[in-house]
Motif scaffolding. Sequence first.
Motif, PDB file in Angstrom:
ATOM      1  N   LEU A  59      39.076  31.965  38.508  1.00 49.10           N
ATOM      2  CA  LEU A  59      37.970  31.947  39.478  1.00 49.10           C
ATOM      3  C   LEU A  59      37.090  33.179  39.266  1.00 49.10           C
ATOM      4  O   LEU A  59      35.852  33.091  39.289  1.00 49.10           O
ATOM      5  N   LEU A  60      37.739  34.332  38.995  1.00 43.61           N
ATOM      6  CA  LEU A  60      36.987  35.572  38.779  1.00 43.61           C
ATOM      7  C   LEU A  60      36.020  35.426  37.606  1.00 43.61           C
ATOM      8  O   LEU A  60      34.817  35.692  37.744  1.00 43.61           O
ATOM      9  N   SER A  61      36.529  34.990  36.443  1.00 44.92           N
ATOM     10  CA  SER A  61      35.630  34.919  35.281  1.00 44.92           C
ATOM     11  C   SER A  61      34.584  33.825  35.452  1.00 44.92           C
ATOM     12  O   SER A  61      33.460  33.950  34.970  1.00 44.92           O
ATOM     13  N   PRO A  71      34.761  42.762  42.851  1.00 42.25           N
ATOM     14  CA  PRO A  71      35.490  43.958  42.412  1.00 42.25           C
ATOM     15  C   PRO A  71      36.736  43.546  41.628  1.00 42.25           C
ATOM     16  O   PRO A  71      37.489  42.681  42.078  1.00 42.25           O
ATOM     17  N   SER A  72      36.929  44.132  40.475  1.00 40.01           N
ATOM     18  CA  SER A  72      38.063  43.734  39.621  1.00 40.01           C
ATOM     19  C   SER A  72      38.418  44.929  38.750  1.00 40.01           C
ATOM     20  O   SER A  72      38.294  44.873  37.529  1.00 40.01           O
ATOM     21  N   ALA A  73      38.852  45.998  39.425  1.00 42.50           N
ATOM     22  CA  ALA A  73      39.017  47.290  38.750  1.00 42.50           C
ATOM     23  C   ALA A  73      39.989  47.242  37.581  1.00 42.50           C
ATOM     24  O   ALA A  73      39.846  47.995  36.629  1.00 42.50           O
ATOM     25  N   CYS A  74      40.998  46.350  37.621  1.00 41.54           N
ATOM     26  CA  CYS A  74      41.953  46.316  36.501  1.00 41.54           C
ATOM     27  C   CYS A  74      41.481  45.344  35.431  1.00 41.54           C
ATOM     28  O   CYS A  74      42.198  45.087  34.461  1.00 41.54           O
ATOM     29  N   GLY A  75      40.288  44.806  35.607  1.00 39.89           N
ATOM     30  CA  GLY A  75      39.722  43.922  34.589  1.00 39.89           C
ATOM     31  C   GLY A  75      40.398  42.563  34.535  1.00 39.89           C
ATOM     32  O   GLY A  75      40.434  41.939  33.482  1.00 39.89           O
ATOM     33  N   GLY A  76      40.987  42.124  35.673  1.00 36.17           N
ATOM     34  CA  GLY A  76      41.577  40.777  35.716  1.00 36.17           C
ATOM     35  C   GLY A  76      43.027  40.733  35.289  1.00 36.17           C
ATOM     36  O   GLY A  76      43.564  39.657  35.053  1.00 36.17           O
ATOM     37  N   ARG A  77      43.679  41.918  35.220  1.00 40.90           N
ATOM     38  CA  ARG A  77      45.073  41.927  34.763  1.00 40.90           C
ATOM     39  C   ARG A  77      46.069  41.702  35.899  1.00 40.90           C
ATOM     40  O   ARG A  77      47.277  41.771  35.715  1.00 40.90           O
ATOM     41  N   GLY A  78      45.547  41.478  37.124  1.00 41.76           N
ATOM     42  CA  GLY A  78      46.444  41.225  38.256  1.00 41.76           C
ATOM     43  C   GLY A  78      47.206  42.459  38.689  1.00 41.76           C
ATOM     44  O   GLY A  78      48.307  42.350  39.217  1.00 41.76           O
ATOM     45  N   SER A  79      46.608  43.641  38.496  1.00 42.56           N
ATOM     46  CA  SER A  79      47.359  44.840  38.861  1.00 42.56           C
ATOM     47  C   SER A  79      46.615  45.778  39.802  1.00 42.56           C
ATOM     48  O   SER A  79      47.082  46.879  40.061  1.00 42.56           O
ATOM     49  N   CYS A  80      45.442  45.363  40.308  1.00 44.85           N
ATOM     50  CA  CYS A  80      44.730  46.252  41.239  1.00 44.85           C
ATOM     51  C   CYS A  80      44.618  45.656  42.641  1.00 44.85           C
ATOM     52  O   CYS A  80      44.504  46.380  43.615  1.00 44.85           O
ATOM     53  N   GLY A  81      44.616  44.355  42.737  1.00 47.71           N
ATOM     54  CA  GLY A  81      44.503  43.700  44.052  1.00 47.71           C
ATOM     55  C   GLY A  81      43.103  43.772  44.638  1.00 47.71           C
ATOM     56  O   GLY A  81      42.901  43.489  45.818  1.00 47.71           O
ATOM     57  N   TYR A  82      42.096  44.161  43.834  1.00 52.85           N
ATOM     58  CA  TYR A  82      40.738  44.329  44.347  1.00 52.85           C
ATOM     59  C   TYR A  82      39.975  42.996  44.452  1.00 52.85           C
ATOM     60  O   TYR A  82      38.971  42.922  45.128  1.00 52.85           O
ATOM     61  N   CYS A  83      40.418  41.970  43.722  1.00 52.66           N
ATOM     62  CA  CYS A  83      39.580  40.774  43.537  1.00 52.66           C
ATOM     63  C   CYS A  83      39.834  39.673  44.562  1.00 52.66           C
ATOM     64  O   CYS A  83      39.613  38.500  44.269  1.00 52.66           O
ATOM     65  N   LYS A  84      40.307  40.079  45.756  1.00 52.76           N
ATOM     66  CA  LYS A  84      40.667  39.078  46.764  1.00 52.76           C
ATOM     67  C   LYS A  84      39.462  38.288  47.266  1.00 52.76           C
ATOM     68  O   LYS A  84      38.411  38.868  47.566  1.00 52.76           O
ATOM     69  N   ARG A 112      43.262  34.934  48.199  1.00 52.18           N
ATOM     70  CA  ARG A 112      43.859  34.800  46.870  1.00 52.18           C
ATOM     71  C   ARG A 112      43.339  35.889  45.936  1.00 52.18           C
ATOM     72  O   ARG A 112      42.275  36.464  46.185  1.00 52.18           O
ATOM     73  N   LEU A 113      44.075  36.178  44.879  1.00 53.19           N
ATOM     74  CA  LEU A 113      43.560  37.067  43.826  1.00 53.19           C
ATOM     75  C   LEU A 113      42.734  36.195  42.885  1.00 53.19           C
ATOM     76  O   LEU A 113      43.284  35.351  42.169  1.00 53.19           O
ATOM     77  N   SER A 114      41.443  36.411  42.874  1.00 53.04           N
ATOM     78  CA  SER A 114      40.576  35.493  42.117  1.00 53.04           C
ATOM     79  C   SER A 114      40.811  35.576  40.609  1.00 53.04           C
ATOM     80  O   SER A 114      40.454  34.659  39.882  1.00 53.04           O
ATOM     81  N   CYS A 115      41.444  36.668  40.134  1.00 52.12           N
ATOM     82  CA  CYS A 115      41.701  36.742  38.689  1.00 52.12           C
ATOM     83  C   CYS A 115      42.906  35.900  38.293  1.00 52.12           C
ATOM     84  O   CYS A 115      43.104  35.623  37.108  1.00 52.12           O
ATOM     85  N   GLN A 116      43.719  35.528  39.281  1.00 49.91           N
ATOM     86  CA  GLN A 116      44.935  34.762  38.971  1.00 49.91           C
ATOM     87  C   GLN A 116      44.758  33.261  39.202  1.00 49.91           C
ATOM     88  O   GLN A 116      45.412  32.436  38.578  1.00 49.91           O
TER      89      GLN A 116
HETATM   90  S1  FES Z   1      41.105  42.035  39.057  1.00 47.48           S
HETATM   91 FE1  FES Z   1      42.710  43.386  39.472  1.00 47.48          FE
HETATM   92  S2  FES Z   1      44.115  42.148  40.554  1.00 47.48           S
HETATM   93 FE2  FES Z   1      42.529  40.798  40.087  1.00 47.48          FE
END
Ligand code: FES
Length: 369
Positions: A59-61, A71-84, A112-116
């Motif tokens: 969803l993020l990309s 916001p996606s500080a970890c670049g979509g790696r599912g490790s920042c929790g910013y992309c809710k 949801r985490l939009s990167c996941q």
């Molecule tokens: S972009 Fe970092 S958890 Fe989704």
Amino acid sequence: MFSSNIISTFLPPVLVMGGISLVLAIIIIIASKFLAEYGPCKLIINEEKTIEVTGGYSLLSSLISNKIFIPSACGGRGSCGYCKLTVLDGGGPVLPTERPYLTPKEVDENVRLSCQVKVKSDMQVKVPEEYLSIQEFRAAVLYSKDLTYDMKEVRFTLKEPSAIKFKPGQYIQFNIPTKKGETIYRAYSMSSLPSTPNEVELIVRLVPGGIGSTYIHSLKEGDEVNISGPYGEFFLQERSDYDIVCVGGGAGMAPLKAIIYSLFEKGADRKVDLYFGVRSMKDLFYIEEFDQLAKEHSNFHYSYALSDPEETDKWEGETGFIHLVLDKLIKEGEKKEAYLCGPPIMIDAVIKVLNEKGVSQDHIYYDKF
Ligand code: FES
Ligand SMILES: Cc1cc2nc3c(=O)[nH]c(=O)nc-3n(C[C@H](O)[C@H](O)[C@H](O)COP(=O)(O)OP(=O)(O)OC[C@H]3O[C@@H](n4cnc5c(N)ncnc54)[C@H](O)[C@@H]3O)c2cc1C
């Protein structure tokens, strides 16, 4: 004789097994191609805008490729929790990779985490209004200069659009082109001031082997890049007239510099104290700049502390971890507002000290990285 017997005994089964593996591999490739192709899907945003995307991507990309920046500080790696984001329909069940970042309440509310989350069918999403004003910028390097052996100050001129509106403390996301031709994203706080909206300054620490920081450190004057912003809830609360305590370490200097200089640019008459932790003398930077600021403003004080001074350092200032120095120097019970930026372990220790000194939790703002 012996070897030809071995060949005739073992070769046929090996060939059969190899053939079966090949057929299975082809079936898997064909099946995954069909399974991964979800065709065009509709993303309905805030019940008012519909965009068509190719199914199968996150969803993020999918949103980023339509210039909706999350916001996606970890670049979509599912490790920042910013992309809710709130996914009202079509998101499927919450994935194990999302669970650590979602509270039970958020799960109930379809956050949801939009990167996941993958877009596999039509989907209804709520995107906060403030995200819709985030823009992408083309920028060119104005200069890049060393602050220490591993820290650079890099300043960019914005070309298109030519100005960014932001609050001191906020960050941008940098588009990093990879060797594989993909783009990855990394977050960097702006150390420049909102009063120079046509320029963005970053302070970037080189992480050994780090994709983003290595790329930014390699940039030369005139190089063009893409960034997006502004992002973040960590920024100067302009309304408060409490005294200010800034505490940081390493690259955490970037938003603190923006906050401190913005305050004095606006003629702040409240007390501003900076406590900054580094390992040794070779990690120190901005001493001259802060000396100058302290000369110009009697209400500004700063203390650097070395946690691990080298024998040759001959340092006469504070030593030890910055939270212990803060504990020693800060007075109890005063009306204070705190801005913290640095590694998570440092921020947690500083918050504990501030709480013990009577600084209320809702006057403590921080970014951990
Ligand atoms: S972009 Fe970092 S958890 Fe989704
Ligand atoms: C809101 C926010 C603001 C930020 N602002 C800044 C800033 O102003 N300046 C700045 O320099 N950075 C900042 N960061 C960190 C930045 O986004 C990157 O995470 C950092 O530059 C590392 O990215 P990389 O691509 O170079 O490393 P990666 O390729 O992501 O990582 C390479 C390896 O290094 C490890 N690693 C990653 N980060 C670190 C680290 N910090 N220390 C030690 N090892 C690490 C990884 O686990 C990995 O093994 C910020 C992060 C956030 C979330």
